[in-house]
Design a protein around this motif. Sequence first.
Motif, short mmCIF file in Angstrom:
data_model
loop_
_atom_site.label_atom_id
_atom_site.label_comp_id
_atom_site.label_asym_id
_atom_site.label_seq_id
_atom_site.Cartn_x
_atom_site.Cartn_y
_atom_site.Cartn_z
N VAL A 403 45.66 -66.89 -21.87
CA VAL A 403 46.88 -67.47 -21.27
C VAL A 403 46.52 -68.85 -20.69
N THR A 404 47.35 -69.83 -20.99
CA THR A 404 47.06 -71.21 -20.57
C THR A 404 48.18 -71.72 -19.64
N PRO A 405 47.90 -72.80 -18.88
CA PRO A 405 48.86 -73.25 -17.87
C PRO A 405 50.23 -73.63 -18.41
N ASP A 406 50.35 -73.92 -19.71
CA ASP A 406 51.68 -74.28 -20.24
C ASP A 406 52.55 -73.05 -20.49
N MET A 407 52.02 -71.86 -20.27
CA MET A 407 52.80 -70.63 -20.51
C MET A 407 53.43 -70.16 -19.20
N GLU A 408 54.65 -69.63 -19.29
CA GLU A 408 55.34 -69.17 -18.07
C GLU A 408 54.55 -68.09 -17.34
N ALA A 409 53.93 -67.20 -18.12
CA ALA A 409 53.20 -66.07 -17.52
C ALA A 409 52.01 -66.54 -16.69
N HIS A 410 51.60 -67.78 -16.87
CA HIS A 410 50.40 -68.27 -16.17
C HIS A 410 50.63 -68.38 -14.67
N SER A 411 51.73 -69.03 -14.26
CA SER A 411 51.92 -69.27 -12.83
C SER A 411 53.23 -68.76 -12.26
N CYS A 412 54.22 -68.42 -13.12
CA CYS A 412 55.50 -67.92 -12.59
C CYS A 412 55.41 -66.41 -12.38
N GLU A 413 56.07 -65.94 -11.35
CA GLU A 413 56.09 -64.49 -11.09
C GLU A 413 56.87 -63.82 -12.23
N THR A 414 56.25 -62.84 -12.90
CA THR A 414 56.95 -62.10 -13.96
C THR A 414 57.77 -60.97 -13.34
N PHE A 415 57.17 -60.30 -12.35
CA PHE A 415 57.79 -59.14 -11.70
C PHE A 415 58.08 -58.06 -12.74
N GLY A 416 57.06 -57.81 -13.55
CA GLY A 416 57.15 -56.80 -14.59
C GLY A 416 55.75 -56.36 -14.98
N PRO A 417 55.63 -55.47 -15.97
CA PRO A 417 54.33 -54.87 -16.30
C PRO A 417 53.47 -55.76 -17.19
N VAL A 418 53.17 -56.96 -16.72
CA VAL A 418 52.43 -57.92 -17.54
C VAL A 418 51.31 -58.53 -16.70
#
Length: 545
Positions: A403-418
């Motif tokens: 996972v790299t900084p340009d991906m949402e999952a990198h720094s945004c809260e997912t609030f899910g099972p990820v």
Amino acid sequence: MTLAPSYTKGTETRDGDRPTLASAQSLAARTLPPERIAAMSARATVAPGRREQMVLPTPWETEPLGTVRRSTPDDVRYAAELAREAQAAWAERPLKERAKVLLRLHDLVLRRQSEALDLIQLESGKSRGHAFEEVADTAIVSRYYARSAHRHLASKRRLGALPLITGTVEHFQPRGIVGIIAPWNYPLSMGITDALPALVAGNAVLIKPDAQTTLTGLWIATLLDEAGLPRDLLHVLPGRGSDLGEPILDEVDFLCFTGSTTTGRLIATKAAQRLVGCSLELGGKNAMIVLDDADLDAAVHGAIRGCFASAGQLCISLERIYVHDSLYDEFTRRLARAASSLRLGVGLDWTYEIGSLVSSSQLETVRRHVEDAVEKGATVLAGGQHRPDIGRYVFEPTVLADVTPDMEAHSCETFGPVVSLYPVANEAEAIARANDTEYGLNASVYTRDIRRGRRIAARLRAGTVNINEAYAATWASVDAPMGGWGDSGLGRRHGSYGVLKYTEPQTVAVQRFHPIAAPWFMSNETYAKLLTGALHVLRRIPGRG
Ligand code: NAD
């Protein structure tokens, strides 16, 4: 690489003699007949004559659970009037009596837990085991504040202005009406545990549960009625935050908000305009660090609980794991295997380890984060798929790498099972990357060297740090404060912070023998010189503040 998950579907298991989920609607209808919903609906505060209804959704089915009375801004004002009157009488009651209500609630919530578990599951979609965490939490917090309130709220003698001549005492007066705006993810826990210290401190409470989980909020209010709380002291106001948030803020003397950082900022702005206090328990992007000396079994077990509790819809859940290079491959392999073998399903029994997401919007966020990561080159090590065959909002426990900084999952809260895994070369890199976030709620460190763990904790910017645990050690240590730094919030729950925030400190000082002023026979100049000498003397007395 994608590992094929082996999940159990929620159709056939049994919980004692309870029939399990053939169809969520039939189960909901059996568990929650209309007369039961009507009884809970009657606990919502609405002004006489009003009959607006709102629909009660369940994540398990398109058919709603039923409807309840909806509160309007006028109802908020009506509730506040009743609450103000009730609060004046409640504050006069001895603290011991107020605390007894909490102890009775403790017993009732444990005795009636199966009702609570059904409601929490039907409204939030989570597994029964995760719903039980809320029952346990409610009991723990009830007992804690019932037993410790006298310690936190006792008036305290303070150093007076002049030794022996000024007698000074600090008191803790209730603020008046406390507003609680709660989220859906832990509807029992977040709906009531912040209200309990407010009540024991002598306040009245207005609670707005999330519209997704209204029944749980109403149910716990009925339990407090049974526990002996005067009914007008606590009002539950079902409705949308955008409708009721402002009217509630207009009426209360303090607001305790739990929810997203975006809404938290709105609340803080409005509270500032009225000059009333607020506490904000907000989002997180919590990190776990696995050091080179970690016990891998414990770390994998902790990660599974920390990443997937309530299907990852937990503010203190872990969404980033930094693993020392030397353990990365083995940890990754074991975590992916463990995540893939979790029992995923929906049903009112104890079989399933992971339940459903709460709503289509949660599902969309989770799906978007995973798809965006995969499109930009991330590797799915486990899960990654929506599972409508199990439940319409069910999503597999998902482990990502690369996972790299340009991906949402990198720094945004997912609030899910990820969860995303990252290898790190050393301790310093792990700390720097864990701290590389605007949030600061929870962190977890796995190491066999406790002193090393404590040293790292001191360098982490997070309100709670669990050593060799994911989140439960700090969360359940209710004598200690819990809350976030940075974008994760303001103020704290639990411990003395969690109750004193609902009080106005008041200083009462009694002056004896002589006022703090020049005597009639002395000039102001002589008095100033005398006082200067006295201040020099006080400076030399050890222990004087
Ligand atoms: P949200 O902010 O949308 O909603 C939370 C509550 O605020 C709900 O009751 C909602 O009705 C109400 N609300 C919405 N708009 C409002 C407004 N304009 N004025 C007043 N109230 C309003 O949050 P959500 O997305 O439903 O909840 C998930 C978020 O909550 C996540 O970010 C999670 O991390 C956070 N959370 C934090 C904690 C904590 O203790 N720090 C605990 C649970 C959840």
